[in-house]
Design a protein around this motif. Structure first.
Motif, PDB file in Angstrom:
ATOM      1  N   HIS A   1       1.012  -1.145  -0.043  1.00 26.00           N
ATOM      2  CA  HIS A   1       0.011   0.028  -0.068  1.00 26.00           C
ATOM      3  C   HIS A   1       0.714   1.113   0.008  1.00 26.00           C
ATOM      4  O   HIS A   1       0.507   2.229  -0.575  1.00 26.00           O
ATOM      5  CB  HIS A   1      -0.706   0.066   1.215  1.00 26.00           C
ATOM      6  CG  HIS A   1      -2.269  -0.835   0.909  1.00 26.00           C
ATOM      7  ND1 HIS A   1      -3.107  -0.466  -0.030  1.00 26.00           N
ATOM      8  CD2 HIS A   1      -2.617  -1.833   1.486  1.00 26.00           C
ATOM      9  CE1 HIS A   1      -4.124  -1.448  -0.003  1.00 26.00           C
ATOM     10  NE2 HIS A   1      -3.460  -2.443   1.024  1.00 26.00           N
ATOM     11  N   LYS A   2       2.146   1.124   0.737  1.00 26.00           N
ATOM     12  CA  LYS A   2       2.997   2.200   0.847  1.00 26.00           C
ATOM     13  C   LYS A   2       3.584   2.650  -0.693  1.00 26.00           C
ATOM     14  O   LYS A   2       3.706   3.649  -1.123  1.00 26.00           O
ATOM     15  CB  LYS A   2       3.948   2.302   1.790  1.00 26.00           C
ATOM     16  CG  LYS A   2       4.898   3.198   1.580  1.00 26.00           C
ATOM     17  CD  LYS A   2       5.919   2.914   2.655  1.00 26.00           C
ATOM     18  CE  LYS A   2       6.941   4.363   2.734  1.00 26.00           C
ATOM     19  NZ  LYS A   2       7.999   4.559   3.902  1.00 26.00           N
TER      20      LYS A   2
ATOM     21  N   ASP B   1       1.958   1.804  -3.304  1.00 21.42           N
ATOM     22  CA  ASP B   1       0.852   2.140  -4.190  1.00 21.42           C
ATOM     23  C   ASP B   1       0.905   4.042  -4.095  1.00 21.42           C
ATOM     24  O   ASP B   1       0.694   4.567  -5.211  1.00 21.42           O
ATOM     25  CB  ASP B   1      -0.477   1.772  -4.067  1.00 21.42           C
ATOM     26  CG  ASP B   1      -1.799   2.061  -4.841  1.00 21.42           C
ATOM     27  OD1 ASP B   1      -1.349   2.056  -5.866  1.00 21.42           O
ATOM     28  OD2 ASP B   1      -2.601   2.504  -4.424  1.00 21.42           O
ATOM     29  N   CYS B   2       0.929   4.471  -2.723  1.00 18.08           N
ATOM     30  CA  CYS B   2       0.907   5.907  -2.589  1.00 18.08           C
ATOM     31  C   CYS B   2       2.245   6.270  -3.075  1.00 18.08           C
ATOM     32  O   CYS B   2       2.031   7.617  -4.088  1.00 18.08           O
ATOM     33  CB  CYS B   2       1.051   6.094  -1.151  1.00 18.08           C
ATOM     34  SG  CYS B   2      -0.475   5.797   0.007  1.00 18.08           S
ATOM     35  N   GLN B   3       3.429   5.714  -3.256  1.00 26.34           N
ATOM     36  CA  GLN B   3       4.474   6.325  -3.734  1.00 26.34           C
ATOM     37  C   GLN B   3       4.425   6.409  -5.170  1.00 26.34           C
ATOM     38  O   GLN B   3       4.811   7.433  -6.119  1.00 26.34           O
ATOM     39  CB  GLN B   3       5.595   5.540  -3.441  1.00 26.34           C
ATOM     40  CG  GLN B   3       6.874   6.385  -3.612  1.00 26.34           C
ATOM     41  CD  GLN B   3       8.327   5.628  -2.674  1.00 26.34           C
ATOM     42  OE1 GLN B   3       7.815   5.229  -1.830  1.00 26.34           O
ATOM     43  NE2 GLN B   3       9.252   5.683  -3.534  1.00 26.34           N
TER      44      GLN B   3
ATOM     45  N   GLN C   1       1.585   6.704  -6.945  1.00 26.34           N
ATOM     46  CA  GLN C   1       0.764   7.972  -7.293  1.00 26.34           C
ATOM     47  C   GLN C   1       1.245   9.347  -7.215  1.00 26.34           C
ATOM     48  O   GLN C   1       1.228  10.166  -7.867  1.00 26.34           O
ATOM     49  CB  GLN C   1      -0.467   7.982  -6.297  1.00 26.34           C
ATOM     50  CG  GLN C   1      -1.508   6.852  -6.364  1.00 26.34           C
ATOM     51  CD  GLN C   1      -1.925   6.421  -7.681  1.00 26.34           C
ATOM     52  OE1 GLN C   1      -2.628   7.405  -8.376  1.00 26.34           O
ATOM     53  NE2 GLN C   1      -1.939   5.266  -8.250  1.00 26.34           N
TER      54      GLN C   1
END
Length: 133
Positions: free
Chosen positions: A76-77, A79-81, A83
């Motif tokens: 999930h981290k 995925d944020c990175q 984005q």
């Protein structure tokens, strides 16, 4: 070290290896673009893009070493990175540091990486859901 037996690396799923290969290819592609950017963009958004990409590679390697909920948190981290990286590339296009054609190509590559990452996250979530409590 002479008598130490060599053990084969742990088996990796083809999906994780493919994603690692795509990230490495993306880094090389991006690095080529950063070297020809205008100086201001090269040392701001260009460097940030390379740093974010290398961070994604590091996080993927870490996720492959972890399991369970730890792996899911790392994914999930990532995925944020990813984005943030997409936004950074969009800013490079809007400031004309990269051409519209190159932006379209970069967007396509990042979309592929995002799809792979999303599949990895969904598979991990399904695996966690099947786990008995």
């Amino acid at each position: 070290f002479k008598n130490t037996p060599l053990h084969p690396p742990p088996p990796r799923t083809s999906a994780s290896f493919s994603m690692l290969q795509h990230l490495a290819d993306w880094y090389i592609l991006l690095e080529g673009a950063v070297t020809v950017m205008p100086k201001l963009s090269r040392y701001t958004l260009g460097t940030k893009s390379l740093t974010l990409t290398f961070g994604l590679i590091e996080l993927l390697v870490l996720a492959l070493k972890k399991s369970g909920n730890s792996r899911l948190l790392i994914l999930h981290k990532m995925d944020c990175q990813l984005q943030v990286l997409k936004i950074t590339i969009r800013l490079l296009a809007r400031t004309r540091a990269i051409s519209d054609r190159r932006y379209a190509h970069f967007s396509e590559k990042l979309s592929e990486i995002g799809q792979e990452l999303g599949g990895f996250i969904r598979a991990q979530e399904a695996k966690e859901a099947r786990k008995p409590e």
